[in-house]
Structures are given as structure tokens and as C-alpha cells.
Design a protein around this motif. Structure first.
Motif, PDB file in Angstrom:
ATOM      1  N   GLU A  76       1.570   8.047  14.812  1.00 16.15           N
ATOM      2  CA  GLU A  76       2.539   7.097  14.899  1.00 16.15           C
ATOM      3  C   GLU A  76       1.642   5.259  14.666  1.00 16.15           C
ATOM      4  O   GLU A  76       1.657   5.148  13.725  1.00 16.15           O
ATOM      5  N   THR A  77       1.129   4.791  15.498  1.00 10.61           N
ATOM      6  CA  THR A  77       0.240   4.127  15.141  1.00 10.61           C
ATOM      7  C   THR A  77      -0.537   4.213  14.146  1.00 10.61           C
ATOM      8  O   THR A  77      -1.269   3.261  13.757  1.00 10.61           O
ATOM      9  N   GLU A  78      -1.678   4.876  14.173  1.00  8.09           N
ATOM     10  CA  GLU A  78      -2.354   5.281  13.594  1.00  8.09           C
ATOM     11  C   GLU A  78      -2.101   4.678  11.991  1.00  8.09           C
ATOM     12  O   GLU A  78      -2.467   4.900  11.500  1.00  8.09           O
ATOM     13  N   LEU A  79      -0.459   5.758  11.274  1.00  2.28           N
ATOM     14  CA  LEU A  79      -0.132   5.196   9.982  1.00  2.28           C
ATOM     15  C   LEU A  79       0.686   3.876   9.900  1.00  2.28           C
ATOM     16  O   LEU A  79      -0.090   3.707   8.969  1.00  2.28           O
ATOM     17  N   SER A  80       0.674   3.260  11.156  1.00  4.40           N
ATOM     18  CA  SER A  80       1.619   2.143  11.281  1.00  4.40           C
ATOM     19  C   SER A  80       0.311   1.270  10.622  1.00  4.40           C
ATOM     20  O   SER A  80       0.404   0.125   9.793  1.00  4.40           O
ATOM     21  N   ALA A  81      -1.034   1.460  11.095  1.00  7.68           N
ATOM     22  CA  ALA A  81      -1.720   0.871  10.793  1.00  7.68           C
ATOM     23  C   ALA A  81      -2.572   0.682   9.370  1.00  7.68           C
ATOM     24  O   ALA A  81      -2.862  -0.217   8.390  1.00  7.68           O
ATOM     25  N   VAL A  82      -2.445   2.260   8.612  1.00  9.88           N
ATOM     26  CA  VAL A  82      -2.168   2.232   7.344  1.00  9.88           C
ATOM     27  C   VAL A  82      -1.192   1.540   6.350  1.00  9.88           C
ATOM     28  O   VAL A  82      -1.925   0.839   5.235  1.00  9.88           O
ATOM     29  N   GLY A  83      -0.258   1.571   7.079  1.00  8.92           N
ATOM     30  CA  GLY A  83       0.959   0.664   6.012  1.00  8.92           C
ATOM     31  C   GLY A  83       0.355  -0.569   6.227  1.00  8.92           C
ATOM     32  O   GLY A  83       1.017  -1.527   5.240  1.00  8.92           O
ATOM     33  N   GLN A  84       0.177  -1.091   7.603  1.00 10.02           N
ATOM     34  CA  GLN A  84       0.437  -3.046   7.393  1.00 10.02           C
ATOM     35  C   GLN A  84      -1.320  -2.998   6.585  1.00 10.02           C
ATOM     36  O   GLN A  84      -1.378  -4.409   6.606  1.00 10.02           O
ATOM     37  N   ALA A  85      -2.002  -2.917   5.726  1.00 14.72           N
ATOM     38  CA  ALA A  85      -3.403  -2.797   5.465  1.00 14.72           C
ATOM     39  C   ALA A  85      -3.422  -3.031   4.163  1.00 14.72           C
ATOM     40  O   ALA A  85      -2.075  -2.936   3.579  1.00 14.72           O
ATOM     41  N   PRO A  86      -4.027  -4.168   3.778  1.00 15.17           N
ATOM     42  CA  PRO A  86      -4.333  -4.855   2.787  1.00 15.17           C
ATOM     43  C   PRO A  86      -4.877  -3.637   2.007  1.00 15.17           C
ATOM     44  O   PRO A  86      -5.896  -3.528   2.374  1.00 15.17           O
ATOM     45  N   TYR A  87      -4.311  -3.750   0.063  1.00 12.80           N
ATOM     46  CA  TYR A  87      -4.567  -3.013  -0.778  1.00 12.80           C
ATOM     47  C   TYR A  87      -4.909  -3.077  -2.112  1.00 12.80           C
ATOM     48  O   TYR A  87      -3.792  -3.820  -2.330  1.00 12.80           O
ATOM     49  N   ALA A  88      -5.749  -2.896  -2.969  1.00 11.71           N
ATOM     50  CA  ALA A  88      -6.494  -3.894  -4.313  1.00 11.71           C
ATOM     51  C   ALA A  88      -5.177  -3.141  -4.765  1.00 11.71           C
ATOM     52  O   ALA A  88      -4.796  -3.780  -5.994  1.00 11.71           O
ATOM     53  N   THR A  89      -5.267  -2.179  -4.538  1.00 12.32           N
ATOM     54  CA  THR A  89      -3.874  -0.925  -5.864  1.00 12.32           C
ATOM     55  C   THR A  89      -3.683  -0.153  -4.869  1.00 12.32           C
ATOM     56  O   THR A  89      -3.453   0.293  -3.970  1.00 12.32           O
ATOM     57  N   PRO A  90      -2.215   0.604  -5.281  1.00 15.96           N
ATOM     58  CA  PRO A  90      -1.658   1.147  -4.920  1.00 15.96           C
ATOM     59  C   PRO A  90      -2.288   2.774  -4.845  1.00 15.96           C
ATOM     60  O   PRO A  90      -2.300   3.661  -3.878  1.00 15.96           O
ATOM     61  N   ALA A  91      -2.946   2.975  -5.225  1.00 16.53           N
ATOM     62  CA  ALA A  91      -4.011   4.157  -5.535  1.00 16.53           C
ATOM     63  C   ALA A  91      -4.931   4.660  -4.440  1.00 16.53           C
ATOM     64  O   ALA A  91      -4.559   4.924  -3.629  1.00 16.53           O
ATOM     65  N   GLU A  92      -5.525   2.535  -3.746  1.00 15.78           N
ATOM     66  CA  GLU A  92      -5.968   3.163  -2.703  1.00 15.78           C
ATOM     67  C   GLU A  92      -5.415   3.070  -1.121  1.00 15.78           C
ATOM     68  O   GLU A  92      -5.680   3.351  -0.436  1.00 15.78           O
ATOM     69  N   ARG A  93      -4.222   2.626  -1.115  1.00 17.43           N
ATOM     70  CA  ARG A  93      -3.004   2.579  -0.546  1.00 17.43           C
ATOM     71  C   ARG A  93      -3.280   4.709  -0.433  1.00 17.43           C
ATOM     72  O   ARG A  93      -3.058   4.657   1.388  1.00 17.43           O
ATOM     73  N   THR A  94      -2.716   5.375  -0.960  1.00 15.73           N
ATOM     74  CA  THR A  94      -2.169   7.054  -1.491  1.00 15.73           C
ATOM     75  C   THR A  94      -3.412   7.375  -0.678  1.00 15.73           C
ATOM     76  O   THR A  94      -3.567   8.040   0.320  1.00 15.73           O
ATOM     77  N   ALA A  95      -4.837   6.161  -1.458  1.00 14.50           N
ATOM     78  CA  ALA A  95      -5.867   7.677  -0.739  1.00 14.50           C
ATOM     79  C   ALA A  95      -6.389   7.023   0.747  1.00 14.50           C
ATOM     80  O   ALA A  95      -6.181   8.258   1.356  1.00 14.50           O
ATOM     81  N   ALA A  96      -5.695   6.235   0.838  1.00  5.52           N
ATOM     82  CA  ALA A  96      -5.749   5.466   2.839  1.00  5.52           C
ATOM     83  C   ALA A  96      -4.896   6.503   3.680  1.00  5.52           C
ATOM     84  O   ALA A  96      -4.805   7.020   4.583  1.00  5.52           O
ATOM     85  N   VAL A  97      -3.015   6.710   2.765  1.00  5.89           N
ATOM     86  CA  VAL A  97      -2.481   7.425   3.518  1.00  5.89           C
ATOM     87  C   VAL A  97      -3.440   8.822   3.791  1.00  5.89           C
ATOM     88  O   VAL A  97      -3.135  10.141   5.439  1.00  5.89           O
ATOM     89  N   THR A  98      -4.046   9.345   2.564  1.00  4.93           N
ATOM     90  CA  THR A  98      -4.414  10.854   3.207  1.00  4.93           C
ATOM     91  C   THR A  98      -5.462  11.130   3.336  1.00  4.93           C
ATOM     92  O   THR A  98      -5.535  12.259   4.019  1.00  4.93           O
TER      93      THR A  98
END
Length: 507
Positions: free
Chosen positions: A202-224
Motif C-alpha cells: 500500500e505504501t509503495e503504491l501510495s508513493a507512486v500516486g503522490q509523485a509528480p509526473y510530466a504526463t499521464p503516460a509516465e504515471r501509468t508506466a510508474a504504476v506498471t
């Protein structure tokens, strides 16, 4: 100590459908109520009603039996809340020895169970506000103090959650004696709110969700990447994996990750350690089946393997044992087992019924409502068979004419050894022809199969049965949602009762 475990034969009552029924002894009624308790609203009974009935039944039973049942519910049935309720209710009534402290120390297996127990204690004793935890039972305090000594810093941090009672409050209340200086340092950190944030998925995914990303694609890649890392690390627990299959598949993780997911799901040792209730696999199966992914088929196969492993120790029946498996699909069974679950009592009935079919070589399976219908399905795929039953449940209607199962056997002059009925036991006759399960069973045993046995698998625990539960009638009652209920069959075949394992628990 032996308990009288049969139904009373002195008076009949009516069930929730106003059909004639028999009451149970306090021991059997408490066992059935506990084994089926989600403490949430059911078709016939609200959560507060069930809770009040549990409190009354605790007062009607010997303290030792209540303690044994609490341990059985926690250690064998893997229930969490209801064993805590039994501890608190026993604290209200029992004095004079250390039974309660030993019970609490044994039942509490996670730090948040300390706070949950105290929150229920406050509720049960009408406490609120600043006086929520005044005058807690001394033996209960002692048991909780012993419980604190079980946990390390990671566990304390992981389960230090907001609520009416915090772990810090509990620590001040029970004053546990630290086993060494290191543990005392942990207690001090807990008091100051300085326990390190634990590493969890949970903390790992939460950290990903709170991090800043330049594009939605970058955020999706980080979740993956995060899901792939979690799966590869082995730190994602079995239950967490089971509950996050949809998220993992929707994250478009690599084929290598899916291979590892399937290997973990289908690992016999991992399944055994996870102690999942069988219907959890059905919930995951349905979530995955609805997805559009090329990996769905592989994951569904892994889930079939997993539920098969979960019943690996289920004592099956060979070709010489003729078995009938009858599943109740009536309206009262189409209720969630808890407020947060999509799983219905009906689903539990089908899962347990199909598990039993998968282990029996000479079996007739079917479902009953307005009518009784036999359905022939392959023995292997438990979850696919459940879904096939689910697809066809409207074919028999939604009443509870369970007597038709036995009537059909009698009219066919078909001899069977065991009739297994998975039901909420609130049977009634919607046809008005006077037929009842009690009459049909007595006639079937008299004219066709004098040695047949009827097993009522009670999935709701409402406290009544449609016929007498006694060895001489060939009727036994088994309660609960776990594959553990099948262990009771061995005890019954050896001359014991549904309470045999409970009675064997020692302190």
C-alpha cells in the motif's frame, strides 16, 4: 468434558418462514451462530440482532466451552471479529481464574485486534467519550498485555490505525511489561508516534500516486513498474495478490510478471499458508473473468488450481460411497455475507458443494428452490462449475422446498449413503401439499435406505433446524463457510459430533 450436542426433542418452534422447526442446544446454537457470523445484516436477521443473540448464548454456555469455541473460530475457521466478541462477553460474566487472560492472549494474533477488542468492550459496556476505557476487566487487561509482547516494530507500525481506540491508548491502559530493552524502545516510539513507516504494498503504491509526473503516460508506466516490482519481490502477500488481480492485469504488466503471479497463485504451499476461505477464490475468479486481457485464461486456470489445493486435505469419498450434493438457491441465500462483500450466501453454498463434488467419485449434484433439479457437471473445475450453477439458478425458482431432494430419492427408490444440503436451513413448503424434510427423511430411511445420513451444512446460523439432529435419525448439523467444515465429517463418521474438535482444544 462432553457436551450434549444434539437438538432438543421436547418442543418444536417455527423458523423465519413460519415452518415447523426444532431448536438446538445452547452449545450447538452458539457454534452455528459463531461459525456463520459476519456481524452484518442478513436476509432474516440484522447485525445487532445476531450480536444480541451471541451475547445471550454466551450466558447459557459453560465458560470453558465459550473459550474453546473462540479459539476454534480464530485458529481453525480464521475468523477475526467474532472471537473478540466472545472474549468480551466472557469477561462480562466470568471471574475467579485466569481462563480469560489466557484466551485473549491466544486469540489476539494482530495488533489491530487489541484495539478492535477494546472498541467492542467499550460498546458492550455503554462507554463513550473520555470514559470509553474506564474499568476494564483485570483478566482482560492481563491478556492484552501478554498480546503486546507478541509483536515487533513492523507489525505495530502497520496496524497502528485511526479509530475510536488507538494502539497508544491500549498501551497506556494495559501497561505491558516489555520483554527486553529493544521492545521497551518500540513501546516508547509508539507512544511518541515515531514508529518508522512500514514497507507495504500500500505504501509503495501510495508513493507512486503522490509523485509528480510530466504526463499521464509516465504515471501509468510508474504504476506498471511498481506492480512488477512488488510481484517480483515476493513481498505482496497471498491475500493481497488475490485481491489485486484486476489491478495487476489492468496495469498491463509484463508476461514474465503474469507467469510469476500464476505460479504464486497455484503454489500448493502458498495456498496452505494463506488460509483463504474458499469463496475468496470465487470472488477473484469473477473479477478476472470480466477483464479484457490476453492473460485472463492463464490466471483463471491458476485460480482453479489454487482452490483445488485449498481442499487438498478434504476427505473425499470413493466410488462405493453414494453422495447427493444439494445447494439451496432460494431468495434468502441471495444475500451478501457482509456489507463489504459481493459474495452471497448462495455463492458459499455452491463453492462448498462443488468442492465436495470434486472430491467424490459417485456423486449426484443439483440445486433446489421451488423445485429440485439434478445438474451433471465434470468433477474437476470447481469455479467453472459454480459459475454454471449460478447461470442456471433461475431454472428452479426461489422458494426453499428442500424436502423435494429427499422425495425425489424416495420416489426413484434410489439408495444413497450421504445427502449433503448446503443451506441457510430456513426450509419451508411453498406448495401447500404438507411435505416436509422431516417427513420425507423418515420415510426414505424407513422404506429405501435405512443407513443413509443427512448432513445439513448451515451457512447462516439462525438457531433452528427443520428436523431433529440426532444419531438415531441419521441427521447431523455442520456450520460455517470454510473448507474446515469437511473435517467435521470425519468426526461424525467416528462417532463424534460437530463439537468434537472444539471440545479437544486445551488451554
Amino acid at each position: 468434558m462432553r457436551f450434549n450436542f444434539f437438538s432438543r426433542n421436547t418442543a418444536t418452534v417455527v423458523n423465519h418462514e413460519d415452518a415447523a422447526s426444532f431448536t438446538l442446544t445452547p452449545q450447538m446454537e452458539l457454534y452455528a451462530a459463531v461459525a456463520t457470523a459476519a456481524l452484518s445484516d442478513q436476509f432474516y436477521e440484522k447485525a445487532d440482532t445476531r450480536l444480541e443473540r451471541l451475547r445471550e448464548l454466551v450466558g447459557k454456555n459453560e465458560p470453558l466451552f465459550v473459550a474453546q469455541l473462540a479459539v476454534y473460530a480464530r485458529e481453525s475457521l480464521h475468523l477475526r471479529s467474532v472471537p473478540l466478541v466472545l472474549c468480551v462477553e466472557l469477561a462480562r460474566l466470568h471471574r475467579g481464574d485466569n481462563l480469560l487472560s489466557r484466551l485473549v492472549a491466544r486469540v489476539v494474533q494482530r495488533p489491530d485486534e487489541i484495539t478492535e477488542l477494546l472498541a467492542y468492550y467499550a460498546r458492550a459496556n455503554g462507554r463513550n467519550g473520555t470514559k470509553i476505557l474506564n474499568r476494564v476487566s483485570k483478566q482482560l487487561q492481563k491478556g492484552l498485555a501478554l498480546s503486546f509482547n507478541k509483536f515487533d516494530g513492523y507489525q505495530l507500525a502497520k496496524y497502528d490505525r485511526d479509530g475510536a481506540v488507538r494502539l497508544r491508548d491500549a498501551l497506556f491502559l494495559v501497561h505491558p511489561t516489555a520483554r527486553d530493552a529493544a521492545q521497551q524502545a518500540l513501546f516508547d516510539q509508539l507512544v511518541r508516534g515515531e514508529l518508522p513507516t512500514p514497507y507495504t504494498w500500500e505504501t509503495e503504491l501510495s508513493a507512486v500516486g503522490q509523485a509528480p509526473y510530466a504526463t499521464p503516460a509516465e504515471r501509468t508506466a510508474a504504476v506498471t513498474r511498481t506492480w512488477e516490482t512488488l510481484v517480483a519481490s515476493g513481498k505482496l502477500g497471498y491475500m493481497a495478490l488475490l485481491r489485486n488481480l484486476r489491478n495487476i492485469l489492468e496495469a498491463n504488466v509484463s508476461a514474465e510478471t503474469i507467469t510469476q503471479v500464476c505460479a504464486t497463485l497455484a503454489n500448493r504451499a502458498a495456498v496452505a499458508r494463506s488460509k483463504q476461505l474458499p469463496f475468496r477464490f470465487l470472488a477473484a475468479f469473477r473479477e478476472v473473468k470480466a477483464l479484457q486481457s490476453g492473460h485472463v485464461a492463464a490466471v483463471l486456470t491458476a485460480l482453479e488450481d489454487a482452490i483445488a489445493h485449498s481442499a487438498a486435505n478434504l476427505r473425499g469419498f470413493g466410488p462405493e460411497t453414494r453422495v447427493v450434493v444439494a445447494c439451496d438457491v432460494s431468495s434468502s441465500m441471495q444475500q451478501p455475507i457482509s456489507a463489504r462483500s459481493k459474495v452471497l450466501l448462495y455463492d458459499v453454498s455452491l463453492v462448498l458443494g462443488m468442492l465436495l463434488q470434486s472430491r467424490s467419485q459417485n456423486v449426484t449434484a443439483g440445486m433446489f428452490g421451488d423445485t429440485w433439479k439434478r445438474i451433471s457437471l465434470p468433477r474437476g473445475p470447481v469455479l467453472r462449475n459454480v459459475e454454471e450453477f449460478y447461470r442456471r439458478e433461475g431454472e428452479v425458482g426461489y422458494s426453499t422446498n428442500g424436502y423435494l431432494v429427499v422425495q425425489d430419492l424416495r420416489q426413484r427408490r434410489e439408495v444413497v449413503d450421504k445427502v449433503m444440503m448446503f443451506t441457510d436451513v430456513q426450509l419451508w413448503n411453498s406448495r401447500g401439499d404438507g411435505g416436509t424434510l422431516a417427513l420425507e427423511w423418515a420415510e426414505y430411511r424407513r422404506t429405501v435406505a435405512p443407513n443413509a445420513r443427512l448432513y445439513l451444512f448451515d451457512l447462516a446460523g439462525h438457531g433452528t433446524v427443520p428436523l431433529e439432529v440426532r444419531p438415531e435419525t441419521g441427521v447431523a448439523l455442520i456450520a460455517g463457510w470454510s473448507d474446515k467444515i469437511f473435517d467435521v465429517l470425519t468426526a461424525l463418521d467416528n462417532g463424534g459430533s460437530a463439537l468434537t474438535e472444539i471440545e479437544a482444544i486445551s488451554f
